[in-house]
Design a protein around this motif. Structure first.
Motif, PDB file in Angstrom:
ATOM      1  N   MET A   1      -7.688  -3.823  -6.042  1.00 38.05           N
ATOM      2  CA  MET A   1      -6.873  -3.036  -5.241  1.00 38.05           C
ATOM      3  C   MET A   1      -7.223  -2.354  -4.256  1.00 38.05           C
ATOM      4  O   MET A   1      -8.285  -2.036  -4.098  1.00 38.05           O
ATOM      5  N   THR A   2      -6.727  -2.106  -3.225  1.00 38.66           N
ATOM      6  CA  THR A   2      -7.318  -2.022  -1.300  1.00 38.66           C
ATOM      7  C   THR A   2      -6.834  -0.072  -2.040  1.00 38.66           C
ATOM      8  O   THR A   2      -6.269  -0.196  -3.021  1.00 38.66           O
ATOM      9  N   GLY A   3      -7.833   0.026  -1.277  1.00 37.82           N
ATOM     10  CA  GLY A   3      -7.588   1.845  -1.357  1.00 37.82           C
ATOM     11  C   GLY A   3      -6.834   2.483  -0.709  1.00 37.82           C
ATOM     12  O   GLY A   3      -5.956   1.487   0.340  1.00 37.82           O
ATOM     13  N   LYS A   4      -6.470   3.987  -0.434  1.00 36.78           N
ATOM     14  CA  LYS A   4      -5.340   4.097  -0.644  1.00 36.78           C
ATOM     15  C   LYS A   4      -6.252   5.608   0.771  1.00 36.78           C
ATOM     16  O   LYS A   4      -7.179   5.902   0.271  1.00 36.78           O
ATOM     17  N   LEU A   5      -5.267   5.431   1.689  1.00 35.28           N
ATOM     18  CA  LEU A   5      -6.137   6.600   3.183  1.00 35.28           C
ATOM     19  C   LEU A   5      -6.267   7.688   2.899  1.00 35.28           C
ATOM     20  O   LEU A   5      -4.987   8.831   2.857  1.00 35.28           O
ATOM     21  N   CYS A   6      -7.206   8.317   3.690  1.00 32.85           N
ATOM     22  CA  CYS A   6      -6.919  10.255   3.022  1.00 32.85           C
ATOM     23  C   CYS A   6      -6.949  10.360   4.821  1.00 32.85           C
ATOM     24  O   CYS A   6      -7.429   9.653   6.496  1.00 32.85           O
ATOM     25  N   GLY A   7      -5.532  11.495   5.045  1.00 36.44           N
ATOM     26  CA  GLY A   7      -5.253  11.544   6.199  1.00 36.44           C
ATOM     27  C   GLY A   7      -5.692  13.175   6.563  1.00 36.44           C
ATOM     28  O   GLY A   7      -5.665  12.956   7.748  1.00 36.44           O
ATOM     29  N   LEU A   8      -7.431  12.715   6.487  1.00 41.73           N
ATOM     30  CA  LEU A   8      -8.080  14.149   6.068  1.00 41.73           C
ATOM     31  C   LEU A   8      -9.302  13.742   7.311  1.00 41.73           C
ATOM     32  O   LEU A   8      -9.683  14.174   8.551  1.00 41.73           O
ATOM     33  N   CYS A   9      -9.864  12.476   6.711  1.00 41.26           N
ATOM     34  CA  CYS A   9     -11.304  11.724   7.344  1.00 41.26           C
ATOM     35  C   CYS A   9     -10.775  10.620   7.519  1.00 41.26           C
ATOM     36  O   CYS A   9     -11.848   9.588   8.483  1.00 41.26           O
ATOM     37  N   TYR A  10      -9.549  10.162   7.234  1.00 41.41           N
ATOM     38  CA  TYR A  10      -8.929   8.347   7.680  1.00 41.41           C
ATOM     39  C   TYR A  10     -10.412   7.571   6.815  1.00 41.41           C
ATOM     40  O   TYR A  10     -10.432   6.114   7.267  1.00 41.41           O
ATOM     41  N   ASN A  11     -10.454   7.607   6.182  1.00 38.28           N
ATOM     42  CA  ASN A  11     -11.283   6.514   5.125  1.00 38.28           C
ATOM     43  C   ASN A  11     -10.129   5.958   3.889  1.00 38.28           C
ATOM     44  O   ASN A  11      -9.763   7.237   3.339  1.00 38.28           O
ATOM     45  N   THR A  12     -10.659   5.004   3.398  1.00 38.00           N
ATOM     46  CA  THR A  12     -10.205   4.570   2.354  1.00 38.00           C
ATOM     47  C   THR A  12     -10.887   4.866   1.208  1.00 38.00           C
ATOM     48  O   THR A  12     -12.170   4.754   1.078  1.00 38.00           O
ATOM     49  N   PHE A  13     -10.143   5.059  -0.061  1.00 37.26           N
ATOM     50  CA  PHE A  13     -11.005   5.254  -1.462  1.00 37.26           C
ATOM     51  C   PHE A  13     -10.291   4.995  -2.449  1.00 37.26           C
ATOM     52  O   PHE A  13      -8.631   5.266  -2.547  1.00 37.26           O
ATOM     53  N   ALA A  14     -10.606   5.025  -3.304  1.00 37.29           N
ATOM     54  CA  ALA A  14      -9.956   4.155  -4.492  1.00 37.29           C
ATOM     55  C   ALA A  14      -9.011   5.766  -5.241  1.00 37.29           C
ATOM     56  O   ALA A  14      -8.267   5.091  -6.269  1.00 37.29           O
ATOM     57  N   ASN A  15      -9.855   6.446  -5.800  1.00 38.76           N
ATOM     58  CA  ASN A  15      -9.584   7.416  -6.175  1.00 38.76           C
ATOM     59  C   ASN A  15      -9.635   8.522  -5.179  1.00 38.76           C
ATOM     60  O   ASN A  15     -10.088   9.168  -5.082  1.00 38.76           O
ATOM     61  N   LEU A  16      -8.559   8.187  -4.264  1.00 42.90           N
ATOM     62  CA  LEU A  16      -7.904   9.665  -3.070  1.00 42.90           C
ATOM     63  C   LEU A  16      -7.965  10.513  -4.082  1.00 42.90           C
ATOM     64  O   LEU A  16      -8.396  11.892  -3.103  1.00 42.90           O
ATOM     65  N   LYS A  17      -7.277  10.889  -5.101  1.00 37.76           N
ATOM     66  CA  LYS A  17      -7.025  12.244  -5.848  1.00 37.76           C
ATOM     67  C   LYS A  17      -8.054  13.006  -5.451  1.00 37.76           C
ATOM     68  O   LYS A  17      -8.102  14.191  -5.688  1.00 37.76           O
ATOM     69  N   GLN A  18      -9.203  12.404  -6.728  1.00 38.32           N
ATOM     70  CA  GLN A  18     -10.535  13.090  -6.751  1.00 38.32           C
ATOM     71  C   GLN A  18     -11.138  13.173  -5.151  1.00 38.32           C
ATOM     72  O   GLN A  18     -11.634  15.024  -5.401  1.00 38.32           O
ATOM     73  N   HIS A  19     -11.220  11.959  -4.127  1.00 38.94           N
ATOM     74  CA  HIS A  19     -10.940  12.679  -2.984  1.00 38.94           C
ATOM     75  C   HIS A  19     -11.141  13.556  -2.241  1.00 38.94           C
ATOM     76  O   HIS A  19     -11.602  14.835  -1.122  1.00 38.94           O
ATOM     77  N   LEU A  20     -10.128  14.261  -2.047  1.00 40.95           N
ATOM     78  CA  LEU A  20      -9.559  15.896  -1.842  1.00 40.95           C
ATOM     79  C   LEU A  20      -9.614  16.380  -2.461  1.00 40.95           C
ATOM     80  O   LEU A  20      -9.945  17.432  -2.077  1.00 40.95           O
ATOM     81  N   LEU A  21      -9.425  16.707  -3.625  1.00 42.83           N
ATOM     82  CA  LEU A  21     -10.097  17.390  -4.642  1.00 42.83           C
ATOM     83  C   LEU A  21     -11.479  17.793  -4.477  1.00 42.83           C
ATOM     84  O   LEU A  21     -12.099  19.241  -3.578  1.00 42.83           O
ATOM     85  N   LEU A  22     -12.055  17.049  -4.362  1.00 40.51           N
ATOM     86  CA  LEU A  22     -14.048  17.497  -4.361  1.00 40.51           C
ATOM     87  C   LEU A  22     -14.114  17.525  -2.596  1.00 40.51           C
ATOM     88  O   LEU A  22     -15.215  18.058  -2.523  1.00 40.51           O
ATOM     89  N   SER A  23     -13.741  16.714  -1.942  1.00 41.29           N
ATOM     90  CA  SER A  23     -15.106  16.430  -0.747  1.00 41.29           C
ATOM     91  C   SER A  23     -14.263  17.942   0.297  1.00 41.29           C
ATOM     92  O   SER A  23     -14.270  18.095   1.375  1.00 41.29           O
TER      93      SER A  23
END
Length: 171
Positions: A1-23
């Motif tokens: 499965m492809t990652g989801k785009l972070c609208g803040l740093c424009y990288n893709t992540f499998a677990n976008l919610k965790q990335h947004l909360l922690l990073s």
């Protein structure tokens, strides 16, 4: 499965919610939900056509197929994603204007506001980053060190103005 785009740093992540909360430390729940939708490019809002600027389309895919003769799904898909993300950015803007109790972290809606200000100022077409880069350079000479000025100049040359601003906030 492809990652989801972070609208803040424009990288893709499998677990976008965790990335947004922690990073990015997104604590506003409404903003978090909209940023997750942005990453998936999914929304139920009516969309605008980026080709003819027709607004409030329920079926943008059919509009692109019938009006603009984009018969291939591969041709329509990027336009659909862009339109959905633009609709989500408008929702982020509305959230910011409502003055949320918990401060917002994202700046996606501010870029859209800059484009509207550009048009309101009577400038034709899209934002001319060459003119903005020149203005940024003038301000940089007044307030930044030589090292910071080089960073801004190289970032403005290689990327758009928004990305350069993100880099400055991190330093």
């Amino acid at each position: 499965m492809t990652g989801k785009l972070c609208g803040l740093c424009y990288n893709t992540f499998a677990n976008l919610k965790q990335h947004l909360l922690l990073s990015h430390k997104v604590t506003n729940k409404q903003e978090l939900q909209l940023l997750l939708q942005y990453g998936n490019a999914r929304t139920t809002k009516r969309l605008s056509c980026c080709i003819c600027h027709k607004k409030q389309l329920v079926r943008l895919d059919k509009h692109l197929q019938e009006t603009h003769t984009l018969t291939s799904a591969d041709e329509r898909e990027p336009l659909m994603k862009d339109a959905k993300r633009a609709a989500i950015v408008l929702e982020l803007s509305a959230l910011r204007q409502s003055g949320p109790e918990i401060p917002m972290v994202s700046t996606l809606d501010r870029t859209a506001t800059e484009e509207l200000a550009w048009q309101d100022a009577g400038m034709k077409g899209t934002i001319d980053f060459t003119k903005i880069r020149s203005s940024v350079a003038t301000q940089a000479n007044k307030f930044l060190t030589e090292k910071e000025r080089r960073q801004v100049t190289s970032q403005c040359t290689m990327m758009n103005l928004t990305a350069a601003c993100h880099c400055l906030r991190r330093s």
